[in-house]
Design an enzyme around this catalytic site. Structure first.
Site, PDB file in Angstrom:
ATOM      1  N   LYS A 296      -6.094   4.551   8.248  1.00  0.00           N
ATOM      2  CA  LYS A 296      -4.997   5.392   7.752  1.00  0.00           C
ATOM      3  C   LYS A 296      -5.404   6.860   7.700  1.00  0.00           C
ATOM      4  O   LYS A 296      -4.658   7.746   8.126  1.00  0.00           O
ATOM      5  CB  LYS A 296      -4.568   4.902   6.369  1.00  0.00           C
TER       6      LYS A 296
ATOM      7  N   SER B 134       0.810  -1.220   0.000  1.00  0.00           N
ATOM      8  CA  SER B 134       0.000   0.000   0.000  1.00  0.00           C
ATOM      9  C   SER B 134       0.846   1.273   0.000  1.00  0.00           C
ATOM     10  O   SER B 134       0.305   2.370  -0.177  1.00  0.00           O
ATOM     11  CB  SER B 134      -0.946   0.012   1.201  1.00  0.00           C
TER      12      SER B 134
END
Length: 804
Positions: A701, A658
C-alpha cells in the site's frame, strides 16, 4: 513508549526497513562456504511431528502434512523421509504365481530382497530342464523295458484268457472266430469246423432249442472273457500311466530337490513347489515331443506356453537401498492399487496372473508412500480404496470397472498382500480440516498432523540455516557462487516476502527463482559471482514482467481517467489504499473515498455494500464505524443522519476492513466541514473505541501511493498514515527508504482515530469533557454541533409532519 506528539512526526528511515549487514555472512563468496547444506529451512514443528509419526510402528499413525503453498511440503517430506528410510532394511520381494486349485485367485509369495528375481529365473530354468529331461526319460532304455514288460504281461494274460475260452468252447461243441468286428461263436461239426447253415435247418425243433441254449451259455462265457481282457487292458493303461508318472516324478523330484532345499523353510513357497510337482506329473504329456503330421504345406502347430509355471515378479527390491520412498503424483486407482491387464486372444480379452502390475501402494510396502491430497481426492474411488487398505492392512487388487458396477470380462482376484508402510498425505490446511470434520475414518487413520509454517524468526540460527539453504541452491543448480552482498540482499528479500521485520519467509519458491535468475543476470554482466546488484536486477525484472496491470492502473490515474489527488485538501474526501492480488504479483493502489451527509435515520450507508460490490468483512468494518460514531457522539441524543460512503470509480468487489480508518476520516471531515490533506493516504482498521488496528499488505500500500507521487513529482509533504501496530511489518523498497531519508516522502504511525484526525486536518480532534462537550474549535466540537443541527432538523421535520 511513544510520545504524545509522535504521530505528527514521520517515522525515521531506520524503522522503515530492517537491513542485514553483509559482514555477518561468514564468507566472501559461497564457494568458500564451509557450512552444512540444509535441504529444508526452519519447520522445527513439522520436523518434530514427522519424526514422531514415522517412528510410531502402529499402522494407524499415518501422517498429513499441511501448510501454505510454496513452503516445500513435498520436498520436506521427501528429504526427511529419505534420511530415515536409508537406515531401514529393504523390504521383501513379492511375486504372484499360479493357483493350481483356483486359477482365478493367484497366490502371493514373499521373498527376501533380491530373492524374488532369483526364484523367477530358477523357475524358468526348471521349465526348460523339464522340457528337455522328460522327453529324454521316455526315450530311455529303462522306460522302454518296463513298458514292454507291462505290455508282455498283458499279452500273456490275454492269451491265457482266450486259450481257456477256446478249450471250453470246443468242449461245448463250438468254435471261436476272431473277426475285425469282434469274436464270433459258431456251432462246430465233428471235424471242429463251423456247422453249415443247411445242417442247422435240418435239425428238429428240440435240437435247435438245445443248440440255442448252449449258444447262450457260450456267449455268456465269451462276454466274461472279454470283460476280463478289458480289465487287463485297463490295468495295463493304469500301470503305464503310473509308470509314466513314476518316470516324470523321478525327473521332477531330481530337478526340484535344490529348490526345496533352498526354500523349504518358507511354508508357502514349499507348498507352491509341491503343487508344481503334482501338476507337472499330472500333465506331463505337454512336455513330451509330439509327432507332426505330414502335410503338403507347412502349418504352425500350437505349442504349450507353460505360463502357469512362470513367476510374476510383482515387486522387485533387489536394487533397493533402505526402505522404499515412493511419491505418487498421479494417485489414480490403477496407479495406487495396480492393474489387471488383458491381452487379445481370438477376438476376446483374457488375462492371467502374469499380467498383474504393481501399484505404488505395493512398491512402497515396507517403506513410505507420499501422496498429494488434492490429487487423491479428485475421485472417490482411490481415496475409498486407500482407507480400506490401511484399515485392513492389506493391498487388494481389483478391477475399478467392476467396483463401479460395470460388466467386465473374466477377471482375477489375486491374493491380497499384507501392508506395512506409512502413508503421508500432503496438502493445504483446509483439506485437512474438511476431512477431519466430514470423514469419520480420517482421524482414525491419520493421527499425526505436521503443520508447515509460512515464516520463521529472523534470528541468528535461522539466518545460518537460510544461508546454508542458499549455498545448497547454488550446488543443486550449478550456479555461480553468491557474493556476501547478494546473500544479504536475499535475506532481506525473505523478510520482504514475509512482510515482517522479525520474520523470514518459508515460502521459498520465489527465493529460489530469484537466485536462479540472479545467476542469469550475473552471467550477462560478466561477473565472476552473483552480486547484490544482480539480485536487484533479477527482482526488478521479475516485477516488470508481472506489473503491466499495475502500470496501466497508475497510468489511468496520471491521465485523469481515475481521479486521485495527491495535493491540496478536500472536505469529505480521503485517499484510501487497497491491495490487488494477481497470483504472481501483488501491488497496492490508492482509492478516492468520499462521504456524503444528510438528515435521516439510515445511519452510515456503504454504497459498495448496497450495490453488492463489497464483501462481508468490509460490511463489518462499516458497522464498526457506525459503532465508533455512536461511542463518540451519541451521548447527547440519537444520531439522526444519513451518511453515504463510497469507493469512487471502483468497479469490482472490495473486501476487508483496512479502509475503515479512511472512511471514518472522510465522514468526520464531512460532518465537521474541516478539509483533509490529499497529499496523505491512509490505511488502518478501527475498533468501536477508536483504536487503530493492524492491516495486511502495508508495504504494498505504501509503495502504491509512493509510486503515484513519484510519477507526479515528490513534493516533500506527501506520505502514508499506517497503524502503529504495523511498524514491525515494514520492509519497504530501498527507493522509498531513500526518499524518506531525503525528506521527500514520509510514513506516519497512529494509534487512534484522533491522532489521524489531527495529522490530516492540522487541528486537535478534541477530548470529551465530563459535561459531555468537546473543546470549542476542535474537530469533534464541529462534528457534535453538526449532529445537533441534524437532530433539530429531523425534530422540526417531524413536528411539521404531525401538523399536516
Amino acid at each position: 513508549m511513544p510520545q504524545e506528539t509522535d504521530h505528527l512526526l514521520p517515522l525515521p528511515p531506520s524503522r522503515l526497513r530492517r537491513r542485514f549487514d553483509p559482514r555477518k555472512v561468514p564468507f566472501t563468496t559461497s564457494d568458500q562456504a564451509d557450512c552444512p547444506l540444509e535441504p529444508v529451512v526452519g519447520q522445527a514443528r513439522a520436523k518434530q511431528a514427522l519424526a514422531f509419526g514415522l517412528a510410531m510402528r502402529d499402522m494407524d499413525y499415518h501422517l498429513f502434512v499441511d501448510g501454505p503453498q510454496h513452503t516445500g511440503k513435498t520436498h520436506l517430506v521427501r528429504s526427511f523421509v529419505e534420511r530415515i528410510a536409508a537406515e531401514l532394511p529393504p523390504p521383501d520381494d513379492w511375486v504372484y504365481v499360479h493357483n493350481f486349485r483356483q486359477p482365478d485367485r493367484p497366490k502371493a509369495l514373499a521373498f527376501p530382497p533380491g530373492e524374488g528375481r532369483v526364484f523367477a529365473r530358477e523357475m524358468e530354468r526348471l521349465v526348460e530342464d523339464l522340457k528337455r529331461r522328460i522327453p529324454e526319460a521316455f526315450e530311455a532304455e529303462d522306460y522302454a523295458k518296463r513298458k514292454e514288460a507291462l505290455t508282455n504281461r498283458f499279452k500273456h494274460q490275454r492269451s491265457e484268457v482266450f486259450s481257456r475260452l477256446d478249450r471250453w468252447v470246443r468242449e461245448q461243441g463250438y468254435v471261436l472266430r476272431f473277426e475285425p468286428t469282434g469274436i464270433v461263436v459258431a456251432p462246430a461239426d465233428e471235424d471242429g469246423k463251423p456247422l453249415p447253415e443247411d445242417r442247422i435247418r435240418e435239425m428238429s425243433e428240440d435240437e435247435r432249442a438245445a443248440l440255442r441254449e448252449r449258444s447262450d451259455r457260450v456267449q455268456a462265457q465269451v462276454t466274461e472273457a472279454l470283460r476280463q481282457v478289458n480289465a487287463y487292458e485297463k490295468e495295463l493303461e493304469t500301470a503305464q500311466k503310473e509308470l509314466e508318472r513314476q518316470v516324470v516324478r523321478s525327473v521332477v523330484d531330481d530337478l526340484l530337490q535344490g529348490l526345496l532345499e533352498r526354500y523349504g523353510h518358507m511354508t508357502k513357497v514349499r507348498a507352491y513347489l509341491e503343487a508344481v510337482r503334482e501338476d507337472v506329473v499330472e500333465h506331463h504329456e505337454r512336455f513330451r515331443k509330439k509327432e507332426q503330421p505330414q502335410l503338403p504345406f507347412p502349418v504352425p502347430s500350437e505349442q504349450p506356453s507353460f505360463r502357469e509355471y512362470r513367476v510374476n515378479l510383482f515387486v522387485d527390491n533387489s536394487e533397493t537401498t533402505g526402505a522404499p520412498v515412493v511419491v505418487e503424483s498421479n494417485p489414480t486407482f490403477p496407479n495406487l492399487f495396480g492393474r489387471i491387464e488383458r491381452q487379445a486372444q481370438f477376438g476376446a480379452l483374457v488375462t492371467d496372473f502374469t499380467l498383474l502390475k504393481a501399484g505404488s501402494l505395493h512398491q512402497a510396502n515396507g517403506g513410505f508412500l507420499v501422496i498429494p491430497a488434492l490429487e487423491l481426492l479428485k475421485f472417490w474411488l482411490p481415496w475409498d480404496g486407500l482407507k480400506r487398505a490401511l484399515r485392513e492392512r492389506r493391498a487388494f487388487m481389483e478391477d475399478p470397472a467392476e467396483q463401479l458396477g460395470f460388466l467386465v470380462t473374466r477377471s482375477l482376484k489375486p491374493e491380497p498382500i499384507p501392508l506395512n508402510l506409512k502413508v503421508i498425505l500432503v496438502g493445504p490446511s483446509y483439506v485437512y480440516h474438511l476431512l477431519y470434520a466430514y470423514d469419520p475414518q480420517f482421524p482414525k487413520l491419520f493421527k499425526v498432523r505436521a503443520q508447515m509454517a509460512g515464516r520463521m524468526d529472523w534470528g541468528g540460527s535461522e539466518v545460518e540455516e537460510f544461508i546454508a539453504y542458499l549455498c545448497g541452491l547454488v550446488e543443486r543448480y550449478d550456479l555461480m557462487p553468491l557474493h556476501r552482498g547478494a546473500v544479504a540482499r536475499l535475506v532481506e528479500l525473505a523478510a520482504e516476502l514475509a512482510g515482517d521485520q522479525k520474520r523470514l519467509t518459508l515460502q521459498l519458491a520465489a527465493v529460489e527463482d530469484v537466485v536462479r535468475e540472479s545467476d542469469y543476470q550475473a552471467r550477462q554482466a560478466g561477473h565472476q559471482a552473483i552480486m547484490a546488484a544482480d539480485v536487484e536486477k533479477a527482482i526488478a525484472a521479475r516485477r516488470r514482467r508481472a506489473s503491466m496491470l499495475e502500470e496501466r492502473l497508475r497510468e489511468a490515474i496520471l491521465r485523469g481517467f481515475i481521479r486521485v489527488e495527491t495535493e491540496g485538501s478536500r472536505v469529505g474526501q480521503v485517499n484510501g489504499l487497497s491491495v490487488i492480488h494477481l497470483g504472481d504479483h501483488v501491488f497496492g493502489t490508492p482509492n478516492r473515498i468520499t462521504a456524503s451527509l444528510g438528515v435521516g435515520k439510515e445511519g452510515v450507508i456503504a454504497i459498495d455494500r448496497e450495490s453488492k460490490l463489497s464483501g462481508p468483512i468490509h460490511t463489518k468494518g462499516v458497522l464498526i464505524l457506525a459503532g465508533f460514531l455512536r461511542e463518540r457522539f451519541a451521548g447527547r441524543g440519537p444520531l439522526t443522519l444519513s451518511a453515504g460512503l463510497a469507493f469512487e470509480q471502483s468497479y469490482s468487489t472490495i473486501d476487508g476492513d483496512s479502509a475503515s480508518l479512511a472512511e471514518a476520516l472522510a465522514l468526520i471531515s464531512r460532518l465537521s466541514g474541516v478539509p483533509l490533506r490529499q497529499d496523505l493516504a491512509v490505511t488502518g482498521a478501527i475498533s468501536q473505541q477508536g483504536q487503530v488496528q493492524a492491516v495486511g499488505g502495508v508495504n504494498q500500500k505504501i509503495e502504491g501511493f509512493f509510486r503515484l507521487c513519484q510519477a507526479r513529482g515528490l513534493t516533500g509533504s506527501q506520505g502514508v498514515v499506517i497503524p502503529r501496530a504495523n511498524l514491525e511489518s515494514l520492509m519497504l523498497h530501498p527507493d522509498i527508504v531513500a526518499a524518506c531519508r531525503r525528506g521527500r516522502f514520509a510514513v506516519y504511525a497512529v494509534d487512534t482515530v484522533e491522532q489521524a484526525v489531527e495529522l490530516l486536518t492540522g487541528k486537535k480532534a478534541g477530548q470529551l469533557s465530563r459535561a459531555g462537550n468537546y473543546p470549542r474549535g476542535s474537530v469533534y466540537y464541529l462534528v457534535q454541533k453538526e449532529l445537533e443541527r441534524l437532530r433539530e432538523l429531523a425534530a422540526g421535520k417531524k413536528k411539521r409532519a404531525k401538523k399536516k
